[in-house]
Design a protein around this motif. Structure first.
Motif, PDB file in Angstrom:
ATOM      1  N   ARG A   2      51.881  32.054  38.082  1.00 31.93           N
ATOM      2  CA  ARG A   2      51.243  31.618  39.314  1.00 31.93           C
ATOM      3  C   ARG A   2      50.178  32.632  39.732  1.00 31.93           C
ATOM      4  O   ARG A   2      50.079  33.721  39.174  1.00 31.93           O
ATOM      5  N   LEU A   3      49.419  32.279  40.752  1.00 34.66           N
ATOM      6  CA  LEU A   3      48.321  33.124  41.208  1.00 34.66           C
ATOM      7  C   LEU A   3      48.804  34.522  41.596  1.00 34.66           C
ATOM      8  O   LEU A   3      48.154  35.527  41.282  1.00 34.66           O
ATOM      9  N   ALA A   4      49.950  34.602  42.261  1.00 32.06           N
ATOM     10  CA  ALA A   4      50.460  35.905  42.699  1.00 32.06           C
ATOM     11  C   ALA A   4      50.759  36.810  41.502  1.00 32.06           C
ATOM     12  O   ALA A   4      50.466  38.016  41.531  1.00 32.06           O
ATOM     13  N   GLU A   5      51.326  36.240  40.426  1.00 29.55           N
ATOM     14  CA  GLU A   5      51.620  37.036  39.241  1.00 29.55           C
ATOM     15  C   GLU A   5      50.335  37.450  38.533  1.00 29.55           C
ATOM     16  O   GLU A   5      50.215  38.582  38.044  1.00 29.55           O
ATOM     17  N   SER A   7      47.540  38.007  39.942  1.00 30.20           N
ATOM     18  CA  SER A   7      47.015  39.090  40.770  1.00 30.20           C
ATOM     19  C   SER A   7      47.738  40.400  40.488  1.00 30.20           C
ATOM     20  O   SER A   7      47.111  41.450  40.319  1.00 30.20           O
ATOM     21  N   GLU A   8      49.058  40.333  40.391  1.00 29.46           N
ATOM     22  CA  GLU A   8      49.851  41.542  40.160  1.00 29.46           C
ATOM     23  C   GLU A   8      49.558  42.150  38.799  1.00 29.46           C
ATOM     24  O   GLU A   8      49.386  43.366  38.666  1.00 29.46           O
ATOM     25  N   SER A  13      43.027  41.281  43.688  1.00 34.02           N
ATOM     26  CA  SER A  13      43.621  40.576  44.819  1.00 34.02           C
ATOM     27  C   SER A  13      43.490  39.064  44.654  1.00 34.02           C
ATOM     28  O   SER A  13      42.571  38.565  43.980  1.00 34.02           O
ATOM     29  N   THR A  14      44.402  38.325  45.283  1.00 34.09           N
ATOM     30  CA  THR A  14      44.348  36.861  45.202  1.00 34.09           C
ATOM     31  C   THR A  14      43.054  36.330  45.818  1.00 34.09           C
ATOM     32  O   THR A  14      42.486  35.349  45.328  1.00 34.09           O
ATOM     33  N   ILE A  17      40.364  36.719  43.220  1.00 32.71           N
ATOM     34  CA  ILE A  17      40.549  35.733  42.150  1.00 32.71           C
ATOM     35  C   ILE A  17      40.066  34.360  42.610  1.00 32.71           C
ATOM     36  O   ILE A  17      39.376  33.645  41.862  1.00 32.71           O
ATOM     37  N   LYS A  18      40.398  33.983  43.835  1.00 34.50           N
ATOM     38  CA  LYS A  18      39.940  32.694  44.369  1.00 34.50           C
ATOM     39  C   LYS A  18      38.418  32.645  44.429  1.00 34.50           C
ATOM     40  O   LYS A  18      37.796  31.610  44.157  1.00 34.50           O
ATOM     41  N   THR A  36      49.141  24.053  44.038  1.00 40.85           N
ATOM     42  CA  THR A  36      49.576  25.112  43.127  1.00 40.85           C
ATOM     43  C   THR A  36      49.010  24.903  41.728  1.00 40.85           C
ATOM     44  O   THR A  36      48.970  23.778  41.235  1.00 40.85           O
ATOM     45  N   TYR A  39      48.447  29.769  35.516  1.00 45.11           N
ATOM     46  CA  TYR A  39      47.463  30.480  34.725  1.00 45.11           C
ATOM     47  C   TYR A  39      48.161  31.105  33.511  1.00 45.11           C
ATOM     48  O   TYR A  39      49.382  31.286  33.508  1.00 45.11           O
TER      49      TYR A  39
END
Length: 214
Positions: A2-5, A7-8, A13-14, A17-18, A36, A39
């Motif tokens: 997912r986006l958070a992963e 980013s990590e 930062s999310t 990325i956006k 949702t 990636y």
């Protein structure tokens, strides 16, 4: 992921990325539902390339988009695809062709290519940013009174050709064509500072060997 992963794992930062997604620098993820997306490793690799181009190479976003457009264009052959991607990077201004030093520099660079037998570089000379950059640099030397011509440039050019062979050998070690082109673009941004740093370190080493620390 997912986006958070994403980013990590990337350290980006999310929100950034956006922004890259909106600007077309990063391909869309696989849509899971209305809000949702998922990636994969390809997104992570591309994200790292984009960050290197923007943060390290200081390449403007519009130029990054142009370069990546060539990277992703699989309708082009490898040489054209690679050349188009590298030529889209920021380049030196056009030389003043009416300047006598620029005219003399053109003659010296042409003589250099003849001396080296670089026929393909000669064919591309009218459109190559690298050729133009060399002309600008040689003209600047000559303007300052230094006769920096084909004879002095040839040994440096031969060293650079050996470096180019290493570059392409390393590039060809990657599996996919997109990875190879991405590696070449990344090398143009990151490897040139490495080569510059090595050059200066070598000068420091040789200088102290010859003249000591005084």
């Amino acid at each position: 992921m997912r986006l958070a992963e994403l980013s990590e794992r990337s350290g980006v930062s999310t929100a950034t990325i956006k922004y890259y997604l909106r600007e077309g620098l990063l391909p869309p993820g696989r849509q899971v539902n209305a809000t949702t997306a998922e990636y994969d490793e390809e997104h992570l690799r591309r994200l790292r390339l984009v960050r290197a181009m923007i943060q390290v190479g200081r390449v403007p976003v519009a130029k990054v988009r142009e370069v990546l457009g060539h990277v992703d264009d699989d309708s082009l052959g490898r040489s054209i695809r690679l050349g188009a991607a590298l030529w889209a990077l920021p380049q030196v201004p056009e030389p003043d062709e009416d300047d006598e030093y620029v005219q003399a520099a053109h003659q010296e660079v042409a003589a250099l290519l003849d001396r080296l037998g670089w026929e393909n570089a000669k064919l591309l000379s009218t459109i190559s940013p690298a050729y133009r950059s060399l002309v600008v640099a040689v003209a600047a030397f000559r303007r300052l009174g230094y006769d920096w011509g084909a004879e002095l440039l040839a040994p440096y050019a031969e060293l650079m050709h050996r470096t180019a062979v290493l570059d392409l050998d390393n590039m060809e070690a990657h599996q996919s064509e997109a990875e190879r082109i991405e590696f070449a673009v990344l090398g143009a941004i990151l490897n040139e500072p490495v080569l510059q740093a090595l050059h200066r370190l070598a000068q420091e080493e040789e200088s102290t060997r010859r003249y000591g620390f005084e």
